[in-house]
Design an enzyme around this catalytic site. Structure first.
Site, PDB file in Angstrom:
ATOM      1  N   GLN A 182       5.096   6.359  -3.245  1.00  0.00           N
ATOM      2  CA  GLN A 182       6.451   6.504  -3.789  1.00  0.00           C
ATOM      3  C   GLN A 182       6.553   6.799  -5.284  1.00  0.00           C
ATOM      4  OE1 GLN A 182      10.582   3.933  -4.251  1.00  0.00           O
ATOM      5  NE2 GLN A 182       9.085   3.180  -2.813  1.00  0.00           N
ATOM      6  N   THR A 231     -11.219  17.224  -1.903  1.00  0.00           N
ATOM      7  CA  THR A 231     -11.680  17.335  -3.286  1.00  0.00           C
ATOM      8  C   THR A 231     -13.040  16.685  -3.505  1.00  0.00           C
ATOM      9  OG1 THR A 231     -10.468  15.330  -3.835  1.00  0.00           O
ATOM     10  CG2 THR A 231      -9.334  17.419  -4.199  1.00  0.00           C
ATOM     11  N   ARG A 239     -14.097   9.053 -10.103  1.00  0.00           N
ATOM     12  CA  ARG A 239     -15.074   9.116  -9.001  1.00  0.00           C
ATOM     13  C   ARG A 239     -15.077  10.501  -8.350  1.00  0.00           C
ATOM     14  NH1 ARG A 239     -13.194   3.832  -8.344  1.00  0.00           N
ATOM     15  NH2 ARG A 239     -11.679   4.338  -6.721  1.00  0.00           N
ATOM     16  N   GLU A 272       5.011  -1.834  -5.039  1.00  0.00           N
ATOM     17  CA  GLU A 272       6.344  -2.143  -5.575  1.00  0.00           C
ATOM     18  C   GLU A 272       6.576  -3.619  -5.932  1.00  0.00           C
ATOM     19  OE1 GLU A 272       9.222  -0.192  -6.175  1.00  0.00           O
ATOM     20  OE2 GLU A 272      10.042  -2.096  -6.872  1.00  0.00           O
ATOM     21  N   ASP A 316       8.303   1.283  -8.261  1.00  0.00           N
ATOM     22  CA  ASP A 316       7.824   2.605  -7.846  1.00  0.00           C
ATOM     23  C   ASP A 316       8.692   3.725  -8.410  1.00  0.00           C
ATOM     24  OD1 ASP A 316       5.616   1.869  -6.417  1.00  0.00           O
ATOM     25  OD2 ASP A 316       6.627   1.742  -4.501  1.00  0.00           O
ATOM     26  N   GLY A 327      25.475  -9.147 -19.443  1.00  0.00           N
ATOM     27  CA  GLY A 327      26.049  -8.974 -20.775  1.00  0.00           C
ATOM     28  C   GLY A 327      26.845 -10.202 -21.192  1.00  0.00           C
ATOM     29  N   GLY A 328      27.685 -10.025 -22.193  1.00  0.00           N
ATOM     30  CA  GLY A 328      28.425 -11.161 -22.737  1.00  0.00           C
ATOM     31  C   GLY A 328      29.741 -11.455 -22.027  1.00  0.00           C
TER      32      GLY A 328
HETATM   33  N1  CAO Z   1      -9.699  14.751  -0.898  1.00  0.00           N
HETATM   34  C1  CAO Z   1     -10.658  13.804  -0.865  1.00  0.00           C
HETATM   35  N2  CAO Z   1     -10.435  12.518  -1.191  1.00  0.00           N
HETATM   36  C2  CAO Z   1      -9.185  12.178  -1.571  1.00  0.00           C
HETATM   37  C3  CAO Z   1      -8.140  13.110  -1.643  1.00  0.00           C
HETATM   38  C4  CAO Z   1      -8.430  14.457  -1.280  1.00  0.00           C
HETATM   39  N3  CAO Z   1      -7.501  15.404  -1.295  1.00  0.00           N
HETATM   40  N4  CAO Z   1      -7.020  12.475  -2.033  1.00  0.00           N
HETATM   41  C5  CAO Z   1      -7.345  11.189  -2.208  1.00  0.00           C
HETATM   42  N5  CAO Z   1      -8.649  11.005  -1.948  1.00  0.00           N
HETATM   43  C6  CAO Z   1      -9.418   9.755  -2.016  1.00  0.00           C
HETATM   44  C7  CAO Z   1      -9.454   9.199  -3.424  1.00  0.00           C
HETATM   45  O1  CAO Z   1     -10.376   9.912  -4.198  1.00  0.00           O
HETATM   46  C8  CAO Z   1      -9.869   7.767  -3.144  1.00  0.00           C
HETATM   47  O2  CAO Z   1     -11.258   7.730  -2.915  1.00  0.00           O
HETATM   48  P1  CAO Z   1     -12.262   6.635  -3.587  1.00  0.00           P
HETATM   49  O3  CAO Z   1     -11.651   5.315  -3.326  1.00  0.00           O
HETATM   50  O4  CAO Z   1     -13.541   6.882  -2.855  1.00  0.00           O
HETATM   51  O5  CAO Z   1     -12.348   6.939  -5.019  1.00  0.00           O
HETATM   52  C9  CAO Z   1      -9.210   7.480  -1.797  1.00  0.00           C
HETATM   53  O6  CAO Z   1      -8.769   8.753  -1.301  1.00  0.00           O
HETATM   54  C10 CAO Z   1      -8.031   6.543  -1.778  1.00  0.00           C
HETATM   55  O7  CAO Z   1      -7.227   6.628  -2.921  1.00  0.00           O
HETATM   56  P2  CAO Z   1      -6.408   5.350  -3.409  1.00  0.00           P
HETATM   57  O8  CAO Z   1      -7.357   4.237  -3.695  1.00  0.00           O
HETATM   58  O9  CAO Z   1      -5.513   5.751  -4.509  1.00  0.00           O
HETATM   59  O10 CAO Z   1      -5.504   5.004  -2.119  1.00  0.00           O
HETATM   60  P3  CAO Z   1      -5.235   3.587  -1.442  1.00  0.00           P
HETATM   61  O11 CAO Z   1      -4.418   3.894  -0.246  1.00  0.00           O
HETATM   62  O12 CAO Z   1      -6.468   2.808  -1.237  1.00  0.00           O
HETATM   63  O13 CAO Z   1      -4.334   2.803  -2.528  1.00  0.00           O
HETATM   64  C11 CAO Z   1      -2.404   2.504  -3.947  1.00  0.00           C
HETATM   65  C12 CAO Z   1      -2.961   3.082  -2.650  1.00  0.00           C
HETATM   66  C13 CAO Z   1      -0.983   2.998  -4.101  1.00  0.00           C
HETATM   67  C14 CAO Z   1      -2.424   0.973  -3.912  1.00  0.00           C
HETATM   68  C15 CAO Z   1      -3.268   2.961  -5.135  1.00  0.00           C
HETATM   69  O14 CAO Z   1      -3.326   4.366  -5.108  1.00  0.00           O
HETATM   70  C16 CAO Z   1      -2.711   2.529  -6.499  1.00  0.00           C
HETATM   71  O15 CAO Z   1      -2.858   1.376  -6.906  1.00  0.00           O
HETATM   72  N6  CAO Z   1      -2.129   3.462  -7.248  1.00  0.00           N
HETATM   73  C17 CAO Z   1      -1.652   3.200  -8.586  1.00  0.00           C
HETATM   74  C18 CAO Z   1      -0.416   2.387  -8.597  1.00  0.00           C
HETATM   75  C19 CAO Z   1       0.683   2.996  -7.764  1.00  0.00           C
HETATM   76  O16 CAO Z   1       1.069   4.132  -7.919  1.00  0.00           O
HETATM   77  N7  CAO Z   1       1.263   2.178  -6.926  1.00  0.00           N
HETATM   78  C20 CAO Z   1       2.466   2.570  -6.244  1.00  0.00           C
HETATM   79  C21 CAO Z   1       2.236   2.699  -4.843  1.00  0.00           C
HETATM   80  S1  CAO Z   1       3.752   3.006  -4.065  1.00  0.00           S
HETATM   81  O17 CAO Z   1       4.319   4.194  -4.890  1.00  0.00           O
END
Ligand code: CAO
Length: 424
Positions: free
Chosen positions: A16, A73, A103, A138, A167, A246-247
């Site tokens: 989000q 990627t 990474r 969030e 978010d 507010g006040g």
């Molecule tokens: N090709 C290959 N790999 C990809 C890719 C692509 N096109 N897109 C994503 N990936 C991989 C990433 O490189 C990552 O790999 P590694 O863990 O091996 O480095 C993996 O997918 C997962 O990415 P992630 O850790 O960001 O995703 P998650 O679901 O585990 O976590 C979240 C989600 C939201 C908790 C985390 O991304 C986060 O903390 N983000 C920052 C804070 C944030 O925006 N929070 C709000 C979430 S709600 O809006």
């Protein structure tokens, strides 16, 4: 023309916070190219689905006006394509977990090497410090940014709010950082890193509560209803129920029909400047001259009684009747509008704040359009892309892969499966 026409965004966002940001920039005219994992895509495509096998409303409502390319990627050919995208685009936006981009081999140093003009914008849960490596969602941000501790009723637990301030709120902050960096790039020719941490964004929105924290050192917060009730303050800004920030004392009071309608309420503010009108409206004209009620300081210990009296009046009217009576008298008040009422409100449809969008797989649905209106950059909300819908288009039109070079990329598998008609 649109305000951000010609600006290309490499959109690595998901869920989000990041998508809120890039959707806003797309509405202002940027070409937003969303990069998703082949066969998987943004996790929200499949979350909270209301129709089987169709992109969820969670996804469609956060990804309008974007193009979608699927790209692995972590694959060698995928990296080659990504490098080309980095060179071609102005802005990279991402909200991966901390360290994910490094990474992948695309940390800030590498990005700068490939394209010194690139602006690299990130949402993270926390800024540098003890929690910088945490994944954050969030409600974690609402809790760690000061919102939950100051939301809810005094005798209840900390409470999260329905507004997605962690978010979507941080996404909006990030969008401002990006256009500011774009403006600075006009002068310097250089890109820069832009970081919006969710904790910081929430705290920014809770600014008045930090104000109150410091006021507490100089005595009780007299405008909080707990002061009038004689309840002592603790060390930290307390939860203030429906007190206004507010006040001017305010509260949510019942209206006609409250027994069966959970939203038959109105927010009522007893602004000092219109106190006389408030007294007349609620049938207490004598309060205008009564020294116990005439001036705001005298009323502070009677706030609860005053709102009980206001409520005795509002309960005889619908929330809209209260609005109709109070508005001409400049008494600030606001009906509690349900999502159903908002969805059906004609004036919001007319301004494009609520928009009906047609989607090839789900049909028509409602979304919130662009909440910021520019007089010289009109917004037309178009549907979110299907997964990988624009892969071939982006490879050829943006990156110039055609003929054999395009076939090589597709054959490598780095862009996933391409639908036959798209490849032609
Ligand atoms: N090709 C290959 N790999 C990809 C890719 C692509 N096109 N897109 C994503 N990936 C991989 C990433 O490189 C990552 O790999 P590694 O863990 O091996 O480095 C993996 O997918 C997962 O990415 P992630 O850790 O960001 O995703 P998650 O679901 O585990 O976590 C979240 C989600 C939201 C908790 C985390 O991304 C986060 O903390 N983000 C920052 C804070 C944030 O925006 N929070 C709000 C979430 S709600 O809006």
């Amino acid at each position: 023309m649109k305000a951000l026409e010609g600006v290309k965004i490499l959109d690595f966002t998901h869920v989000q916070s990041g998508p809120t940001c890039t959707q806003l920039l797309a509405w202002f005219g940027a070409d937003v190219i969303k990069v998703e994992r082949p066969g998987v895509g943004d996790a929200t495509r499949g979350q909270l689905r209301d129709i089987p096998d169709v992109d969820s409303l969670y996804f469609t409502m956060l990804n309008h006006n974007k193009r979608s390319i699927t790209l692995n990627t972590k694959d060698e050919t995928g990296k080659e394509v990504l490098e080309r995208l980095v060179k071609e685009c102005d802005i990279l936006v991402e909200n991966f977990a901390p360290g994910a981009l490094d990474r992948m081999g695309f940390g800030w140093d590498r990005i700068q090497e490939l394209n010194p003009r690139m602006i690299m914008a990130s949402v993270k849960g926390f800024g540098p410090g003890p929690y910088e490596d945490c994944k954050v969602y969030e409600n974690v941000a609402q809790c760690t940014g000061g919102s939950a501790s100051t939301t809810g009723f005094l005798d209840g637990p900390p409470t999260v709010t329905g507004a997605q301030i962690g978010d979507s709120g941080t996404g909006v902050h990030l969008a401002l950082g990006i256009v500011t960096a774009l403006y600075q790039r006009e002068q310097t020719g250089r890109g820069q890193k832009v970081l919006a941490a969710m904790q910081d964004g929430v705290l920014n929105l809770c600014r008045v509560k930090l104000r109150d924290q410091q006021r507490l050192e100089h005595g009780p917060l007299n405008e909080y209803s707990q002061a009038g009730q004689g309840i002592p303050f603790g060390e930290a800004t307390p939860r203030a129920g429906n007190d206004s920030g507010g006040g001017q004392p305010g509260w949510i009071v019942k209206c006609k029909g409250w027994e069966t309608d959970p939203n038959a309420y109105v927010y009522f503010i007893t602004q000092a400047a219109v106190w006389g009108s408030v007294c007349d409206v609620i049938g207490k004209p004598e309060w205008k001259e009564d020294p116990d009620y005439a001036k705001p300081p005298a009323r502070l210990d009677k706030i609860a009684h005053i709102f009980d009296t206001i409520e005795a009046w509002t309960k005889t009217k619908t929330k809209f009747e209260v609005m109709d009576i109070c508005n001409p008298l400049d008494i600030p008040c606001g009906p509690i509008l349900s999502m159903k009422e908002l969805a059906e409100e004609p004036s919001l449809r007319e301004t494009g704040t609520i928009v009906e969008v047609d989607h090839p797989e789900r049909g028509k649905y409602l979304t919130v359009g662009c909440p910021v209106k520019l007089s010289d950059s009109e917004v037309e909300v178009t549907r979110s892309p299907l997964l990988g819908e624009h892969t071939v288009e982006v490879l050829s039109d943006v990156l110039g892969y055609t003929g054999e070079s395009l076939e090589r990329i597709i054959a490598s598998g780095a862009v996933g499966e391409i639908k036959a008609e798209a490849a032609e």
